[in-house]
Scaffold this motif. Structure first.
Motif, mmCIF file in Angstrom:
data_model
loop_
_atom_site.group_PDB
_atom_site.id
_atom_site.type_symbol
_atom_site.label_atom_id
_atom_site.label_comp_id
_atom_site.label_asym_id
_atom_site.label_seq_id
_atom_site.Cartn_x
_atom_site.Cartn_y
_atom_site.Cartn_z
ATOM 1 N N GLY A 49 43.877 31.966 44.397
ATOM 2 C CA GLY A 49 42.878 32.974 43.775
ATOM 3 C C GLY A 49 43.274 34.433 44.126
ATOM 4 N N ILE A 50 42.378 35.100 43.853
ATOM 5 C CA ILE A 50 42.317 36.845 43.906
ATOM 6 C C ILE A 50 41.209 37.252 44.670
ATOM 7 C CG2 ILE A 50 42.643 38.801 42.648
ATOM 8 C CD1 ILE A 50 43.722 37.016 40.174
ATOM 9 N N VAL A 51 41.800 38.361 45.568
ATOM 10 C CA VAL A 51 40.760 39.253 46.036
ATOM 11 C C VAL A 51 40.881 40.504 45.636
ATOM 12 C CG1 VAL A 51 39.806 40.033 48.140
ATOM 13 C CG2 VAL A 51 40.376 37.781 48.240
ATOM 14 N N ILE A 52 39.898 41.011 45.105
ATOM 15 C CA ILE A 52 40.223 42.299 44.245
ATOM 16 C C ILE A 52 39.695 43.538 45.156
ATOM 17 C CG2 ILE A 52 39.105 43.659 42.176
ATOM 18 C CD1 ILE A 52 38.312 40.828 40.992
ATOM 19 N N THR B 231 44.532 46.066 34.890
ATOM 20 C CA THR B 231 43.966 47.014 35.655
ATOM 21 C C THR B 231 44.362 48.419 35.024
ATOM 22 O OG1 THR B 231 44.368 45.465 37.501
ATOM 23 C CG2 THR B 231 43.574 47.989 37.989
ATOM 24 N N ILE B 232 43.263 48.974 34.208
ATOM 25 C CA ILE B 232 43.667 50.383 33.608
ATOM 26 C C ILE B 232 43.243 51.466 34.496
ATOM 27 C CG2 ILE B 232 43.260 51.690 31.621
ATOM 28 C CD1 ILE B 232 44.571 48.808 31.145
ATOM 29 N N ILE B 233 44.261 52.360 34.880
ATOM 30 C CA ILE B 233 44.088 53.458 35.825
ATOM 31 C C ILE B 233 44.097 54.607 34.925
ATOM 32 C CG2 ILE B 233 44.729 54.795 37.937
ATOM 33 C CD1 ILE B 233 45.947 52.021 39.017
ATOM 34 N N VAL C 178 46.411 49.088 47.479
ATOM 35 C CA VAL C 178 46.320 47.827 47.035
ATOM 36 C C VAL C 178 45.108 47.565 46.108
ATOM 37 C CG1 VAL C 178 45.942 45.153 47.902
ATOM 38 C CG2 VAL C 178 47.081 46.962 49.402
ATOM 39 N N ILE C 179 45.708 46.993 45.180
ATOM 40 C CA ILE C 179 44.716 46.607 43.624
ATOM 41 C C ILE C 179 43.878 45.151 44.119
ATOM 42 C CG2 ILE C 179 44.345 46.359 41.268
ATOM 43 C CD1 ILE C 179 46.972 47.697 40.751
ATOM 44 N N ALA C 180 44.870 44.271 44.520
ATOM 45 C CA ALA C 180 44.274 42.937 44.584
ATOM 46 C C ALA C 180 45.254 42.134 45.583
ATOM 47 C CB ALA C 180 44.151 42.312 43.290
ATOM 48 N N SER C 181 44.956 41.178 46.161
ATOM 49 C CA SER C 181 45.672 40.365 46.928
ATOM 50 C C SER C 181 45.464 38.884 46.276
ATOM 51 C CB SER C 181 45.172 39.960 48.264
ATOM 52 O OG SER C 181 44.615 41.331 49.071
ATOM 53 N N TYR D 139 50.136 37.755 48.639
ATOM 54 C CA TYR D 139 51.097 38.789 48.150
ATOM 55 C C TYR D 139 50.001 40.190 47.670
ATOM 56 C CZ TYR D 139 54.207 41.322 45.121
ATOM 57 O OH TYR D 139 55.005 42.378 44.529
ATOM 58 N N GLU D 140 50.439 41.336 48.104
ATOM 59 C CA GLU D 140 49.491 42.557 47.676
ATOM 60 C C GLU D 140 50.104 43.176 46.283
ATOM 61 O OE1 GLU D 140 49.505 44.442 51.464
ATOM 62 O OE2 GLU D 140 47.586 43.428 52.009
ATOM 63 N N VAL D 141 49.190 43.412 45.334
ATOM 64 C CA VAL D 141 49.443 43.981 44.082
ATOM 65 C C VAL D 141 49.060 45.608 44.390
ATOM 66 C CG1 VAL D 141 49.328 44.000 41.553
ATOM 67 C CG2 VAL D 141 49.048 42.023 42.679
ATOM 68 N N ARG D 142 50.160 46.361 44.062
ATOM 69 C CA ARG D 142 49.948 48.043 44.439
ATOM 70 C C ARG D 142 49.720 48.642 43.289
ATOM 71 N NH1 ARG D 142 50.089 49.013 50.081
ATOM 72 N NH2 ARG D 142 50.417 47.241 51.064
ATOM 73 N N ALA D 143 49.014 49.910 43.153
ATOM 74 C CA ALA D 143 48.940 50.759 42.138
ATOM 75 C C ALA D 143 50.131 51.587 41.920
ATOM 76 C CB ALA D 143 47.673 51.675 42.344
ATOM 77 N N ASP D 144 50.521 51.756 40.723
ATOM 78 C CA ASP D 144 51.829 52.474 40.310
ATOM 79 C C ASP D 144 51.224 54.056 40.229
ATOM 80 O OD1 ASP D 144 53.482 50.346 40.042
ATOM 81 O OD2 ASP D 144 52.582 50.157 37.868
#
Ligand code: URA
Length: 432
Positions: A376-379, A415-417, A392-395, A335-340
């Protein structure tokens, strides 16, 4: 001698003698001192601290509380590295093959992961067939033949630490400098290595949150090691950023293999080369600069990767994983986590990323928990990186679909943007 009097003396801030410390440790292991008194002793140490001499005596008492392989049968100079516990820290998988490929002996006893930090043994167990429970004879034979073997800590190793750690864990006495130093070095010194390089993590998610605390811990560990006749150096490294781009067992081994092939993330390769160079220098292989070049050459020539392959074969693992990553356990869901929003990644909370990985199944809350080696996580974006909205921030990888939404929200909050491009140094200080 009475336990009551020893607790009282420590409670009142007095310095304990060696016999008193030995008495507590042997009573903890034999069970003749009840848990409530050991706990009171630990709390007294937590509040009153210990002198350098007391910490040394406690460390040696923990070291000598059990049995361990006879390392005098290993021929040649024995070296090791030890990390105080990081997120995504797979450096041993790269550093150990590098130094072994350059003629040093690595007979490593590693731990399993607990909480948000991973353990080298769990990472290696994601390689199908890999055996971390070698008997003493096979362990020594493999080290003498190939230069490297990594096994789990044997049951008899420093049993006092197991008793103390379990009690510390439930009585809020983990984060005490004398107790951390004696726990880590008590176990580390069992391996009787000639050279030890310590990687002391500093920042969110590490035991030491700031450079002053990390320096105090590093200095104490270096002094203890030196007083045991070892060549020891400590690097204080930044834990504000997870190491490399992966967290989770099989994912981290794949990244380590990529790095041994010369295709790893720059920051991760650099920290491995730095650690390896310090080990090589302490082992008398030359100046730091020439050791750095040697370490680099061992990757570019393929020697370090060959050593890693040799280790997998010797320990019964499927070495074909090196050339075919599909042979590693595969996660059912990605699952891909995306930036807001757009900006720069100003900060990544490593501890939270570690917890997200744990939620996905890559770690354990208690020692008995089963691990999902594929999780786990791929950053994809790290501190200092520019990021656009919807990038994509991370998978996230897992076989437990229900863990995805919780892990996603942890990663997003961690993740602080912002507007600023902040680049974090990797090595903060070298001690010793
Ligand atoms: N790692 C250990 O082995 N012991 C501690 O006390 C902290 C980290």
């Amino acid at each position: 001698m009475r336990t009551f009097d020893i607790i009282k003396r420590k409670r009142d801030g007095l310095e304990l003698g060696k016999e008193e410390i030995d008495f507590i440790i042997s009573g903890a292991v034999s069970g003749t001192i009840p848990d409530y008194q050991i706990t009171a002793f630990l709390m007294a140490v937590y509040f009153k601290g210990m002198s350098a001499r007391e910490v040394r005596d406690l460390t040696f008492a923990i070291r000598d509380s059990g049995v361990h392989p006879d390392f005098s049968k290993v021929e040649g100079l024995r070296v090791d590295k030890h990390s105080t516990g990081g997120v995504g820290d797979k450096t041993s998988l790269v550093v150990c093959p590098i130094v072994a490929s350059l003629g040093l002996k690595v007979a490593k006893m590693s731990g399993r992961g607990l909480g948000h930090t991973g353990g080298t043994i769990d990472k290696l167990l994601s390689i199908p067939g890999f055996n971390v429970d070698l008997n003493e004879e096979d362990f020594i034979e493999i080290v003498n033949r190939t230069g490297i073997a990594i096994v789990g800590q044997s049951k008899g190793l420093a049993p006092a630490d197991k008793v103390l750690y379990a009690l510390r864990d439930v009585t809020a006495t983990i984060d005490s400098l004398p107790l951390i130093v004696s726990s880590i070095m008590g176990k580390k010194l069992c391996a009787d290595d000639d050279v030890i390089v310590l990687d002391v993590k500093c920042g969110s998610g590490a035991f030491m949150k700031n450079i002053e605390q990390a320096e105090e811990l590093a200095t104490a560990m270096v002094q203890i090691g030196q007083s045991a006749g070892k060549k020891v150096r400590a690097l204080i490294t930044n834990m504000e950023v997870p190491l490399g781009q992966t967290i989770g067992n099989a994912l981290e081994v794949k990244e380590a293999i990529d790095t041994l092939k010369g295709n790893g993330p720059r920051d991760f390769e650099e920290i491995c080369l730095v650690l390896a160079s310090h080990i090589l220098e302490l082992a008398g292989k030359g100046s730091y600069e020439s050791c750095y070049d040697m370490a680099k050459e061992s990757i570019s020539s393929g020697k370090a990767l060959d050593k890693f392959r040799e280790m997998i074969v010797a320990q019964g693992g499927k070495a074909e994983v090196i050339d075919n990553f599909n042979l590693f356990p595969q996660a059912q869901y990605c699952y891909e986590v995306r930036a807001d929003k757009s900006g720069y990644v100003e900060k990544i909370d490593s501890e939270a990323y570690g917890l997200a990985s744990l939620t996905l199944g890559a770690g354990r809350n208690v020692q008995e928990d089963e691990i999902d080696y594929s999780a786990g996580i791929v950053i994809h974006k790290k501190s200092g990186d520019k990021i656009e909205q919807n990038d994509v921030i991370a998978s996230l990888y897992t076989s437990n679909e229900s863990a995805l939404s919780r892990a996603e929200s942890i990663v997003k909050n961690a993740t602080i943007i912002g507007e600023k491009q902040i680049n974090q140094p990797l090595v903060l200080k070298v001690i010793g």
